[in-house]
Design a protein around this motif. Structure first.
Motif, PDB file in Angstrom:
ATOM      1  N   GLN A 186       0.830  -1.204   0.000  1.00 36.35           N
ATOM      2  CA  GLN A 186       0.000   0.000   0.000  1.00 36.35           C
ATOM      3  C   GLN A 186       0.866   1.257   0.000  1.00 36.35           C
ATOM      4  O   GLN A 186       0.530   2.255  -0.642  1.00 36.35           O
ATOM      5  N   GLY A 187       1.977   1.208   0.706  1.00 37.67           N
ATOM      6  CA  GLY A 187       2.894   2.344   0.731  1.00 37.67           C
ATOM      7  C   GLY A 187       3.539   2.607  -0.617  1.00 37.67           C
ATOM      8  O   GLY A 187       3.879   3.747  -0.947  1.00 37.67           O
ATOM      9  N   GLY A 188       3.711   1.557  -1.430  1.00 41.34           N
ATOM     10  CA  GLY A 188       4.261   1.735  -2.767  1.00 41.34           C
ATOM     11  C   GLY A 188       3.271   2.396  -3.706  1.00 41.34           C
ATOM     12  O   GLY A 188       3.637   3.232  -4.539  1.00 41.34           O
ATOM     13  N   THR A 189       2.003   2.027  -3.570  1.00 39.36           N
ATOM     14  CA  THR A 189       0.960   2.690  -4.346  1.00 39.36           C
ATOM     15  C   THR A 189       0.906   4.166  -4.003  1.00 39.36           C
ATOM     16  O   THR A 189       0.833   5.029  -4.888  1.00 39.36           O
ATOM     17  N   LEU A 190       0.953   4.459  -2.705  1.00 36.49           N
ATOM     18  CA  LEU A 190       0.932   5.849  -2.256  1.00 36.49           C
ATOM     19  C   LEU A 190       2.165   6.603  -2.742  1.00 36.49           C
ATOM     20  O   LEU A 190       2.073   7.760  -3.153  1.00 36.49           O
ATOM     21  N   ALA A 191       3.324   5.960  -2.707  1.00 37.79           N
ATOM     22  CA  ALA A 191       4.560   6.597  -3.164  1.00 37.79           C
ATOM     23  C   ALA A 191       4.444   7.036  -4.619  1.00 37.79           C
ATOM     24  O   ALA A 191       4.805   8.162  -4.984  1.00 37.79           O
ATOM     25  N   THR A 192       3.917   6.141  -5.454  1.00 37.92           N
ATOM     26  CA  THR A 192       3.769   6.454  -6.879  1.00 37.92           C
ATOM     27  C   THR A 192       2.792   7.602  -7.091  1.00 37.92           C
ATOM     28  O   THR A 192       3.071   8.546  -7.838  1.00 37.92           O
ATOM     29  N   ALA A 193       1.649   7.523  -6.431  1.00 37.88           N
ATOM     30  CA  ALA A 193       0.620   8.549  -6.610  1.00 37.88           C
ATOM     31  C   ALA A 193       1.062   9.897  -6.037  1.00 37.88           C
ATOM     32  O   ALA A 193       0.757  10.953  -6.604  1.00 37.88           O
ATOM     33  N   LEU A 194       1.770   9.877  -4.921  1.00 40.02           N
ATOM     34  CA  LEU A 194       2.287  11.127  -4.350  1.00 40.02           C
ATOM     35  C   LEU A 194       3.229  11.824  -5.326  1.00 40.02           C
ATOM     36  O   LEU A 194       3.182  13.051  -5.482  1.00 40.02           O
ATOM     37  N   ALA A 195       4.082  11.050  -5.962  1.00 40.22           N
ATOM     38  CA  ALA A 195       5.008  11.642  -6.929  1.00 40.22           C
ATOM     39  C   ALA A 195       4.251  12.310  -8.071  1.00 40.22           C
ATOM     40  O   ALA A 195       4.633  13.394  -8.541  1.00 40.22           O
TER      41      ALA A 195
END
Length: 235
Positions: A120-129
């Motif tokens: 879930q943190g990887g999904t958030l990382a991508t979307a935050l960028a």
């Protein structure tokens, strides 16, 4: 220039090390910053030689039930399991925008060169960028991360607030996405879609399951990717 002039004047031949590039690390659901840090200890130690790692705690404290256990993202009883957003019984992801707002607020006085995230943190990382709200981020690394439409919808909305009808330039940020061929929790195709939708992505399939790879060969791939993405020529 002042530091260089001082060193030259005093006859010191070697410059002090410059500040390391900084990486924001986002844990998976049912993990925490400390659990994630411990789980990837092998990779963390190697990364820490070159980068300053900051493990952020998720905003939502989670409880266990028969459908979701600590095993989901490698959690254990040594810390409080957390998440970035929730998922309702009908499969809809909720509190996603609040997750963005939380990270943006918590890092308001910080600057990061890259974001690294698991599940879930990887999904958030991508979307935050992609949101354009993480100034300075030049690379993203994820493992076991699914594509979540709601996260991309929030990212698009945040980007549009100050970039009306302009193509998202943050699609060009280099992104490395890893998936496990034996991952029983996140489908490989879901990570592939995250890679495609996130823009400028490199996809790596490893032989393990739902985890952030710590084997030497995989860590080297991460290190090589970060070195290339964060080189001065890409600033």
């Amino acid at each position: 220039m002042i530091q260089i002039a001082y060193l030259l004047a005093t006859g010191i031949s070697e410059l002090a090390p410059m500040n390391k590039p900084r990486i924001l690390c986002l844990h998976g659901k049912f993990q925490s910053g400390s659990i994630f840090s411990n789980k990837i200890a092998g990779a963390r130690r190697k990364l820490a030689r070159e980068y300053d790692l900051h493990f952020l705690e998720g905003p939502i404290i989670l409880t266990q039930n028969e459908n979701e256990s600590n095993a989901c993202d490698g959690g254990d009883d040594t810390d409080i399991p957390r998440g970035w957003w929730l998922r309702s019984d009908d499969g809809k992801h909720t509190m996603v925008k609040e997750a963005f707002e939380y990270v943006i607020q918590e890092t308001a006085n910080e600057k990061y060169d890259a974001i690294l995230g698991f599940s879930q943190g990887g999904t958030l990382a991508t979307a935050l960028a992609l949101s354009g709200k993480m100034n300075g981020v030049r690379a993203v690394v994820t493992a076991g991360a699914p594509y979540v439409r709601e996260a991309f919808d929030v990212a698009t909305g945040l980007y549009s607030e100050s970039n009306d009808n302009v193509e998202n330039k943050y699609l060009q940020i280099p992104k490395l996405h890893m998936a496990g061929e034996n991952d029983a929790l996140v489908a490989v195709d879901s990570t592939k879609k995250l890679c495609e939708e996130g823009g400028n992505g490199k996809f790596i399939l490893h032989e393990q399951g739902h985890l952030f790879p710590t084997r030497s060969a995989r860590v080297k791939e991460i290190m090589d990717f970060l070195q290339l993405s964060l080189s001065d020529s890409n600033c």
